[in-house]
Write a protein that holds these residues in place. Sequence first.
Motif, mmCIF file in Angstrom:
data_model
loop_
_atom_site.group_PDB
_atom_site.id
_atom_site.type_symbol
_atom_site.label_atom_id
_atom_site.label_comp_id
_atom_site.label_asym_id
_atom_site.label_seq_id
_atom_site.Cartn_x
_atom_site.Cartn_y
_atom_site.Cartn_z
ATOM 1 N N THR A 153 0.950 -1.186 0.096
ATOM 2 C CA THR A 153 -0.114 -0.006 0.007
ATOM 3 C C THR A 153 0.898 1.368 0.026
ATOM 4 O O THR A 153 0.428 2.265 -0.107
ATOM 5 C CB THR A 153 -0.896 0.078 1.189
ATOM 6 N N GLY A 154 2.136 1.295 0.238
ATOM 7 C CA GLY A 154 2.930 2.400 0.263
ATOM 8 C C GLY A 154 3.227 2.666 1.612
ATOM 9 O O GLY A 154 3.717 3.759 1.822
ATOM 10 N N ALA A 155 2.829 1.945 2.747
ATOM 11 C CA ALA A 155 2.957 2.466 3.798
ATOM 12 C C ALA A 155 4.360 2.746 4.384
ATOM 13 O O ALA A 155 5.322 2.059 4.113
ATOM 14 C CB ALA A 155 2.425 1.199 5.150
ATOM 15 N N ASP A 156 4.749 3.919 5.289
ATOM 16 C CA ASP A 156 6.023 4.240 5.721
ATOM 17 C C ASP A 156 6.550 3.250 6.675
ATOM 18 O O ASP A 156 5.641 2.520 7.402
ATOM 19 C CB ASP A 156 6.154 5.747 5.926
ATOM 20 N N ASP A 157 7.712 3.448 7.210
ATOM 21 C CA ASP A 157 8.068 2.727 8.360
ATOM 22 C C ASP A 157 7.093 2.685 9.572
ATOM 23 O O ASP A 157 7.103 1.859 10.457
ATOM 24 C CB ASP A 157 9.486 3.221 8.831
ATOM 25 N N THR A 158 6.794 4.025 10.003
ATOM 26 C CA THR A 158 5.906 4.142 11.068
ATOM 27 C C THR A 158 4.545 3.344 11.061
ATOM 28 O O THR A 158 4.385 2.764 11.845
ATOM 29 C CB THR A 158 5.693 5.825 11.516
ATOM 30 N N ALA A 159 4.102 3.649 9.698
ATOM 31 C CA ALA A 159 2.733 2.693 9.640
ATOM 32 C C ALA A 159 3.153 1.392 9.797
ATOM 33 O O ALA A 159 2.306 0.579 10.338
ATOM 34 C CB ALA A 159 2.109 3.301 8.281
ATOM 35 N N VAL A 160 4.137 0.835 9.141
ATOM 36 C CA VAL A 160 4.389 -0.757 9.122
ATOM 37 C C VAL A 160 4.817 -1.041 10.546
ATOM 38 O O VAL A 160 4.060 -2.189 10.965
ATOM 39 C CB VAL A 160 5.478 -0.856 8.210
ATOM 40 N N ALA A 161 5.513 -0.202 11.280
ATOM 41 C CA ALA A 161 5.665 -0.527 12.765
ATOM 42 C C ALA A 161 4.353 -0.701 13.527
ATOM 43 O O ALA A 161 4.209 -1.590 14.372
ATOM 44 C CB ALA A 161 6.556 0.348 13.581
ATOM 45 N N THR A 162 3.449 0.294 13.292
ATOM 46 C CA THR A 162 2.258 0.190 14.166
ATOM 47 C C THR A 162 1.310 -0.954 13.530
ATOM 48 O O THR A 162 0.971 -1.651 14.371
ATOM 49 C CB THR A 162 1.307 1.535 13.633
ATOM 50 N N TRP A 163 1.437 -1.285 12.142
ATOM 51 C CA TRP A 163 0.685 -2.439 11.626
ATOM 52 C C TRP A 163 1.176 -3.735 12.285
ATOM 53 O O TRP A 163 0.429 -4.656 12.737
ATOM 54 C CB TRP A 163 0.751 -2.555 10.186
ATOM 55 N N ILE A 164 2.504 -3.851 12.574
ATOM 56 C CA ILE A 164 3.057 -5.144 13.092
ATOM 57 C C ILE A 164 2.454 -5.194 14.627
ATOM 58 O O ILE A 164 2.054 -6.278 14.633
ATOM 59 C CB ILE A 164 4.575 -4.912 13.093
ATOM 60 N N ASN A 165 2.655 -4.254 15.158
ATOM 61 C CA ASN A 165 1.986 -4.339 16.693
ATOM 62 C C ASN A 165 0.757 -4.630 16.875
ATOM 63 O O ASN A 165 0.273 -5.226 17.500
ATOM 64 C CB ASN A 165 2.582 -2.966 17.372
ATOM 65 N N GLU A 166 -0.031 -4.134 15.873
ATOM 66 C CA GLU A 166 -1.505 -4.432 16.051
ATOM 67 C C GLU A 166 -1.719 -5.713 15.491
ATOM 68 O O GLU A 166 -2.840 -6.234 16.029
ATOM 69 C CB GLU A 166 -2.224 -3.329 14.919
ATOM 70 N N ASN A 167 -1.139 -6.202 14.673
ATOM 71 C CA ASN A 167 -1.224 -7.551 14.126
ATOM 72 C C ASN A 167 -0.494 -8.823 14.726
ATOM 73 O O ASN A 167 -0.775 -9.942 14.708
ATOM 74 C CB ASN A 167 -1.178 -7.624 12.714
ATOM 75 N N SER A 168 0.331 -8.398 15.536
ATOM 76 C CA SER A 168 1.178 -9.535 16.411
ATOM 77 C C SER A 168 0.112 -10.188 17.356
ATOM 78 O O SER A 168 -0.467 -9.512 18.316
ATOM 79 C CB SER A 168 2.398 -8.719 16.977
#
Length: 150
Positions: free
Chosen positions: A76-91
Amino acid sequence: MSETTVASLALDLTTTFPRSPRETLGGYVHAGRMLDKCRAVVAGTNGEFHYNCPLDGFLFEFTGIDHEAFKAFVATGADDTAVATWINENSQVKDPEAVVQWNNKMRDMRLSDMPVPLQMFLEGYIPQYIPAGKIVRVWFDVYDMEEGRL
């Protein structure tokens, strides 16, 4: 977000290296390196680097994150901050102590502690790609030596 955004975020891994596996993203070691490789795969600039390799698999297994879901979000083009948030939300791991323990286990993983197929692979890989005279003490050393960080 568009693919051009992913392309603008993606490293050209034919000319540079992804981050060290020792660097953290979202609190997890290796997550930044995995993101660099995933973006490069999506952008077609991964060269010899592979996404969803055995090291990526350790992170996916620990967190319970699906590698295809991760790749789709990265696309989707997510930046590092968005990916870090996504990892934590989906872990599936919500205990910060468990994450720290896993990080340290990964940082300290000796070759003899790895699954036998990885030991077999590295038995030939290390003499081929690690400079002579360098001593590999833990798995992450292989990447950092080969890529000139150690």
